[in-house]
Design an enzyme around this catalytic site. Sequence first.
Site, mmCIF file in Angstrom:
data_model
loop_
_atom_site.group_PDB
_atom_site.id
_atom_site.type_symbol
_atom_site.label_atom_id
_atom_site.label_comp_id
_atom_site.label_asym_id
_atom_site.label_seq_id
_atom_site.Cartn_x
_atom_site.Cartn_y
_atom_site.Cartn_z
ATOM 1 N N GLU A 316 25.034 -25.117 24.396
ATOM 2 C CA GLU A 316 23.654 -25.121 24.898
ATOM 3 C C GLU A 316 22.628 -24.765 23.812
ATOM 4 O O GLU A 316 21.774 -23.898 24.018
ATOM 5 C CB GLU A 316 23.522 -24.149 26.079
ATOM 6 C CG GLU A 316 24.423 -24.522 27.246
ATOM 7 C CD GLU A 316 24.245 -23.608 28.443
ATOM 8 O OE1 GLU A 316 23.949 -24.105 29.523
ATOM 9 O OE2 GLU A 316 24.439 -22.367 28.285
HETATM 10 C C1 ACM Z 1 28.821 -22.139 28.791
HETATM 11 O O1 ACM Z 1 29.088 -21.967 29.995
HETATM 12 N N1 ACM Z 1 27.573 -22.285 28.396
HETATM 13 C C2 ACM Z 1 29.877 -22.191 27.799
#
Ligand code: ACM
Length: 678
Positions: A316
């Site tokens: 992310e």
């Molecule tokens: C995640 O759940 N962002 C690895």
Amino acid sequence: MRAISALVITCLSPCAVTAQASMTHTLMPVPAAVTLSNDRLRLDSGFTIAIAGVRTPRLERAITRTIVRLERRIGVPVSRTYATGRTATLVIDAASAGPAIPGLDDDESYQLNVSPRQGVLKAPSVVGVIRGLETLLQLQDADQQGLYLQGASIHDAPRFRWRGLLLDVSRHFEPVSVIERTLDGMAMVKLNVFHWHLSDDQGFRVESRVFPRLQEFGSDSFFYTQSEIREIVAYAADRGIRVMPEFDVPGHSSAWFVGYPELTIGQGPFAIARRWGTFAPTMDPTRESTYKFLDRFIGEISGLFPDQYWHIGGDEVDPTQWKQRAEIQAWMKAHHIATEAALHTEFNRRLFAIVQKHDRIPVGWNEIFQPGLPTTAVIQSWTGSNVLAMSAKAGFRGILSAPYYIDHQKPASDFYLPDPLPANTDLTPEQQQLVLGGEACMWSEYVTPETIDSRIWPRLAVIAERFWSPASVNDVTDMYRRLDPTSTRLGELGITHLDHSRRMVRPLAGDSIDVFESLLRFVRPRDFGGSGDTQMWPHSGLIDAAVADPRASWNMAGVARAAVAGDTTAIAALQRAFTEMRGLDGRLAAIRDRVPAAQQAAEVAAALKELARVGLESLERTQQKATADSGWRAGSDAVLASVASARIGRWTLRPTSIDAVRVLVDAVSALPPSRRTP
Ligand code: ACM
């Protein structure tokens, strides 16, 4: 049908666990090969152990822990002096000490034979004995003469080499005692990787002596000292558990920048994030100083973590800053880097070189799986099971987490069947070798030290079984039958999940704790199962007291199917459950004026009453073979649809019985038309 009846007795009524029927076991995870006999090896104060093979301090500590656990069950002191092989109750025979530091290639296999005269536990190395001792403790049962170990011949080895739990201690910090009892539980169900998510936007949790402002400014004083980390790593190693640290970069790293703003782009001051989500501050991948910092940091901290693997995060990454800043774009142009994804790969390439310089193998979330990534990396798939297969086809080793997010408040059955290597995999045998295993993920936005045990346990045990046991072990009803004693045994370790709801609801319930306990037997938390949306929230509401898979609701849909098939025990159990559910609305209404939580639960209690009405009517109709007209069906469907889609009340609790009632309504609809009532 017998198996279902046994489950009904265990799960839908409050009676005590009965002694298991002969020739069934309650082992979890189920061993690779097990043959039971009717023999019983008696356990009493005369219990003794002999060591026939190697004797190491780690083996002796494992034996002592086993004796302590057995002794508590037997109720009298047990000798700590080793016996001779001929006379001992249990002979332990490890052929070698095995590596001092647990590793991916450790041989965890063992053989256990229990005859009426003696138990013999053999393994190629000490870690196999550690696994076998957990099995031995699960073979213990009782009859009128007292405790015994059930006769058995077991040959066991894990299906996957990598069987982990991720614990996020950034969103909420967990003290050492919580970590250690989590490790005890992991050892009980034969998990072997503790993936410690030690930094994120909401907190940096490790003492760095080289860069002390990391913990001084990034942790609110909640961090692990270096000596605590050494203690935890040693505690895990004693139990055959690797500890893999994760320092998530270049995104999810706001907490680093509070003390060291030069690592990111743009003007500070930066702050620890208090809310959940992804945040724009990102490490600057264009500056040499970023890599110098990471080199010194990893050089220092890898000294605390002997594991071969180092998790770099990589999930992310918010590219906003990289896109917006002219100097970053200019750098990309000068270095012929066309996209922000390619810039992330360039960062990873540099970081991998540092990780490897410090003798570690990089692991990262699947966003790092981009063209140009060196195949030395291990890819952890979280956005979908297909990513694991894609990365294996590209030559990467991988671990699966996508279906095992236990912060999602789903029942154990939902986590049980997804498989890192499903039967219909299209991977070649060589590619299948690249699938190392899986990890459950316990993200901690909504958990505190008070609630965490109930969010991990007992559901993690069924995921552990998926990773250890043969793929053919996949009967959900039998899983729940064995989960009950497994859950009790986890409680023996000091894990607090068993009394979670009662303990949490006490301050909310006034003098009416029984009503709320009853309510929490038939609801689970929605979504992520916690109240509030910041780190500052106390997480002490009804939703925090609820658990994802309350024991009273285990496998209700399976029980409903048994009821439809005519199982009288299942019918009686459902009638009892629905009658209890139906009464909650009135019981809560009676205390509404003096107990605020009763008002918060009013909407869900009304929904439970409606579901119970439809459930009881359906049971009645299926028994009488009296199917219903289209109006009844439409009314019942409307109840199910409204309950399934509702955000119920401020505390967002969700009934556990929706699927079970649907099974019953469908059964009524399926009755032959000739039996329709007018
Ligand atoms: C995640 O759940 N962002 C690895």
